[in-house]
Write an enzyme that holds these catalytic residues in place. Sequence first.
Site, PDB file in Angstrom:
ATOM      1  CG  MET A  25       1.454  14.850  38.167  1.00 48.06           C
ATOM      2  SD  MET A  25       1.577  13.165  37.946  1.00 48.06           S
ATOM      3  CE  MET A  25       3.142  12.875  37.228  1.00 48.06           C
ATOM      4  N   PRO A  26      -1.207  12.195  40.227  1.00 47.70           N
ATOM      5  CG  PRO A  26      -3.165  11.400  40.882  1.00 47.70           C
ATOM      6  CD  PRO A  26      -2.454  12.491  40.406  1.00 47.70           C
ATOM      7  CG  LEU A  27       3.272   7.359  37.464  1.00 47.80           C
ATOM      8  CD1 LEU A  27       3.173   7.487  35.806  1.00 47.80           C
ATOM      9  CD2 LEU A  27       4.883   7.573  37.737  1.00 47.80           C
ATOM     10  CB  THR A  31       3.143   7.124  42.491  1.00 50.61           C
ATOM     11  OG1 THR A  31       3.700   5.736  42.354  1.00 50.61           O
ATOM     12  CG2 THR A  31       4.379   7.929  43.407  1.00 50.61           C
ATOM     13  CB  VAL A  65      -6.831  14.259  39.739  1.00 52.27           C
ATOM     14  CG1 VAL A  65      -5.771  14.228  38.457  1.00 52.27           C
ATOM     15  CG2 VAL A  65      -6.122  13.368  40.830  1.00 52.27           C
TER      16      VAL A  65
END
Length: 126
Positions: free
Chosen positions: A1-3, A72, A34
């Site tokens: 779960m990239p931000l 992130t 992802v």
Amino acid sequence: MPLLHIALRAGKPEAYRKALCDNLYRALRETFNVPEDDEFMVITEHDAANFRYSPTYLGVARSDDLVFIQITANNTRTLEQKKALYQRITQLLGENPGVRPEDVFISLVEVAKENWSFGHGLAQYA
């Protein structure tokens, strides 16, 4: 779960900003595995006084079209995946919206899986 947090100089059209997001998401899907619908990004735009960078650090000739990309993500990716991500982002952003490779600045911040809450006050990955 990239931000993702994307920072750039103010004044780019909506289509430019959309292309940034679309191609960043594509690069993450292709290189970081992802999943579909896992898309969380924010863009901030800054005037010249609030957007500082070195135009020559490490021999890279940056311009005012510099795009800062802070990702992130979970600390589960290999060095090869990270290198592939950086290359793919640079390639896709060069194609659309036309960002020069010198103006793609990427910072990857890795966190443990338990450091996320996606809502409801829960640590879904813990």
